[in-house]
Design a protein around this motif. Structure first.
Motif, PDB file in Angstrom:
ATOM      1  N   ARG A   1      79.895  34.795  10.130  1.00  0.00           N
ATOM      2  CA  ARG A   1      80.829  33.869  10.806  1.00  0.00           C
ATOM      3  C   ARG A   1      79.705  33.335  11.876  1.00  0.00           C
TER       4      ARG A   1
ATOM      5  N   TRP B   1      77.855  30.427  20.550  1.00  0.00           N
ATOM      6  CA  TRP B   1      77.775  31.568  19.690  1.00  0.00           C
ATOM      7  C   TRP B   1      77.386  32.837  20.163  1.00  0.00           C
TER       8      TRP B   1
ATOM      9  N   TRP C   1      78.659  35.425  15.517  1.00  0.00           N
ATOM     10  CA  TRP C   1      79.631  34.699  15.113  1.00  0.00           C
ATOM     11  C   TRP C   1      79.611  33.510  16.351  1.00  0.00           C
TER      12      TRP C   1
END
Ligand code: ADP
Length: 269
Positions: free
Chosen positions: A146, A190, A183
């Protein structure tokens, strides 16, 4: 009347100025105290490796002067030289890391914002770290499905942050695994986290681990003999310069998670 109100006004101005000056004085005293503290801290930290360098060199010379070419002595000699080398390296690291911190504190640490391929950067860090994990038979788990594809960071500094967190995770873990996760946190940020199944950090120590020269487990020679207590202090400063944030979650005896949250776009670094 006018004279009175003029003097009243001046008096108030002067009082304000005086209180501002007092604040500045307090601030100055605090800064001077902080810099004295860090100098004595540094001197104290330099003493250990230097004492070891001098001690082992003296031992080595004594044995050579006495001309004892027995096998046992040559082993001792070799060991002395190895310890001198190890202490010398620690000394150099202490000095370089201290210079890095003072560059930051003087506002002279500059970053190079660059668009990076997140996966590529993570892989290059893992390549460096894998042998360390393998040497301690720790499994290295990566979960970065992710992760954002691109982000704007200073790639060398981000590598430094991750290498530091991962090598700490390995150093303070005796068995189990180290997990790296990445992620997208929201549309602007992030995150990367490093989780270990190691010795953990007490709540008291958690409040201090980002302070220069702090080491929570000085007694544990095994894990700490080559530590400087400066790694996390530098990491937290770098994260701050990148406009990010670092958090720690930990439980003694269970392990720790360090999470770094970074902006996806370059901010005014
Ligand atoms: P050091 O060179 O001593 O590792 P750091 O600044 O990197 O210095 O870390 C400061 C202290 O925080 C360490 O001495 C250790 O006590 C603690 N620490 C850091 N990372 C971990 C971890 N993953 N697990 C347990 N303790 C840790």
């Amino acid at each position: 009347c006018c004279f009175n109100s003029y003097t009243q006004g001046r008096l108030q101005e002067l009082k304000k100025l005086q209180s501002q000056l007092q604040l500045t004085n307090q601030e100055l005293t605090r800064l001077v105290q902080a810099s004295q503290d860090s100098i004595s801290h540094l001197a104290h930290e330099l003493k250990t490796p230097l004492t070891s360098i001098i001690g082992y060199t003296e031992l080595f010379l004594r044995q050579h002067r006495q001309k004892q070419p027995e096998i046992k002595d040559s082993y001792t000699n070799l060991e002395s030289i190895e310890r001198v080398l190890k202490s010398g390296r620690l000394l150099l690291r202490l000095i370089n890391d201290t210079l890095e911190i003072s560059r930051y504190d003087a506002g002279k640490m500059k970053l190079q914002p660059t668009q990076i391929d997140v996966g590529g950067l993570i892989n290059s860090v893992l390549e460096m770290i894998e042998p360390l994990a393998r040497a301690k038979e720790l499994s290295l788990v990566v979960n970065c499905d992710r992760a954002p594809e691109k982000a704007i960071v200073d790639p060398l500094r981000l590598q430094q942050i991750l290498t530091n967190l991962l090598s700490n995770a390995i150093r303070y873990t005796e068995s189990g695994s180290i997990e790296l996760e990445c992620w997208v946190a929201d549309e602007k940020q992030w995150a990367i986290s490093v989780t270990d199944s190691g010795i953990g950090i007490s709540p008291d120590a958690q409040a201090k681990i980002f302070d220069p020269y702090f080491r929570a487990v000085k007694g544990l020679k095994l894990q700490n003999s080559d530590g400087t207590g400066l790694g996390l202090a530098i990491v937290s400063r770098l994260v701050e310069l990148m406009g990010g944030e670092i958090k720690v979650l930990s439980e003694l005896g269970k392990g720790s998670t360090f999470t770094v949250i970074l902006p996806l776009e370059a901010i005014a670094w």
